[in-house]
Design a protein around this motif. Structure first.
Motif, PDB file in Angstrom:
ATOM      1  N   CYS A   1       0.861  -1.166  -0.067  1.00  0.00           N
ATOM      2  CA  CYS A   1      -0.035  -0.025  -0.120  1.00  0.00           C
ATOM      3  C   CYS A   1       1.029   1.314  -0.027  1.00  0.00           C
ATOM      4  N   ALA A   2       0.861   1.880  -1.013  1.00  0.00           N
ATOM      5  CA  ALA A   2       1.816   3.155  -1.234  1.00  0.00           C
ATOM      6  C   ALA A   2       0.776   4.378  -1.055  1.00  0.00           C
TER       7      ALA A   2
ATOM      8  N   ARG B   1       0.203 -15.901  11.106  1.00  0.00           N
ATOM      9  CA  ARG B   1       0.193 -16.075   9.794  1.00  0.00           C
ATOM     10  C   ARG B   1       0.516 -14.875   8.613  1.00  0.00           C
ATOM     11  N   PHE B   2      -0.070 -13.711   9.232  1.00  0.00           N
ATOM     12  CA  PHE B   2       0.293 -12.374   8.553  1.00  0.00           C
ATOM     13  C   PHE B   2       1.035 -11.312   9.299  1.00  0.00           C
ATOM     14  N   THR B   3       1.899 -10.681   8.585  1.00  0.00           N
ATOM     15  CA  THR B   3       3.017  -9.697   9.093  1.00  0.00           C
ATOM     16  C   THR B   3       2.783  -8.553   8.369  1.00  0.00           C
ATOM     17  N   ILE B   4       2.738  -7.256   9.136  1.00  0.00           N
ATOM     18  CA  ILE B   4       2.617  -6.077   8.615  1.00  0.00           C
ATOM     19  C   ILE B   4       3.603  -5.319   8.739  1.00  0.00           C
ATOM     20  N   SER B   5       4.260  -4.579   7.867  1.00  0.00           N
ATOM     21  CA  SER B   5       5.652  -3.987   8.127  1.00  0.00           C
ATOM     22  C   SER B   5       5.397  -2.714   7.067  1.00  0.00           C
ATOM     23  N   ARG B   6       6.493  -1.794   7.332  1.00  0.00           N
ATOM     24  CA  ARG B   6       6.390  -0.431   6.659  1.00  0.00           C
ATOM     25  C   ARG B   6       7.922  -0.142   6.134  1.00  0.00           C
ATOM     26  N   ASP B   7       7.956   0.709   5.147  1.00  0.00           N
ATOM     27  CA  ASP B   7       9.003   1.321   4.835  1.00  0.00           C
ATOM     28  C   ASP B   7       8.783   2.768   4.509  1.00  0.00           C
TER      29      ASP B   7
ATOM     30  N   VAL C   1       3.193   0.598   3.152  1.00  0.00           N
ATOM     31  CA  VAL C   1       2.946  -0.618   4.131  1.00  0.00           C
ATOM     32  C   VAL C   1       2.826  -1.846   3.527  1.00  0.00           C
ATOM     33  N   TYR C   2       2.948  -2.725   4.317  1.00  0.00           N
ATOM     34  CA  TYR C   2       3.012  -4.316   3.434  1.00  0.00           C
ATOM     35  C   TYR C   2       2.259  -5.023   4.330  1.00  0.00           C
TER      36      TYR C   2
ATOM     37  N   GLY D   1      -3.385   0.604   8.267  1.00  0.00           N
ATOM     38  CA  GLY D   1      -3.760  -0.441   8.706  1.00  0.00           C
ATOM     39  C   GLY D   1      -4.417  -1.355   7.345  1.00  0.00           C
ATOM     40  N   TRP D   2      -4.653  -2.616   7.533  1.00  0.00           N
ATOM     41  CA  TRP D   2      -5.424  -3.358   6.434  1.00  0.00           C
ATOM     42  C   TRP D   2      -6.510  -4.092   7.065  1.00  0.00           C
TER      43      TRP D   2
END
Length: 122
Positions: free
Chosen positions: A22-23, A67-73, A79-80, A35-36
């Motif tokens: 998500c950009a 199972r899921f991982t949220i991360s960011r750059d 955000v991923y 968030g997702w």
């Protein structure tokens, strides 16, 4: 205004993985969390995961934990959501959201992406 663009959805078999991106663009300094959420046909939109943009603090729905991982750059304002061990019940349109706090309710977010379809086949 903040614009959010999701990508990375698709069709995957049970047990497979996908990474959603998500950009964010525009007035990104006005948001502090992303968030997702996801929405399956005939169901309400539900929280999946969220994170602060300035701290490594994350939140997950019970269905996503492990199972899921949220991360960011932050350099890329992106955000991923890494999704592993996918199940057919994960099939939904996944939406990215941005706001002031990484809460689990849709009303907490001011900006939304257009959504990306994730389909998990059995």
């Amino acid at each position: 205004q903040v614009q959010l663009v999701e990508s990375g959805g698709g069709l995957v078999q049970t047990g497979g993985s996908l990474r959603l991106s998500c950009a964010a663009s525009g007035r990104t300094r006005s948001i502090y969390a992303m968030g997702w959420f996801r929405q399956a046909p005939g169901k309400e939109r539900e929280f999946v995961a969220a994170t602060y943009l300035s701290a490594t603090i994350t939140y997950y729905a019970d269905s996503a934990k492990g199972r899921f991982t949220i991360s960011r750059d932050n350099a890329k304002n992106t955000v991923y959501l890494q999704m592993n061990s996918l199940k057919p019940e994960d099939t939904a349109v996944y939406y990215c959201a941005a706001g002031l706090s990484p809460l689990m309710t849709t009303s907490a977010y001011d900006y939304w992406g257009q959504g990306t379809q994730v389909t998990v086949s059995s």
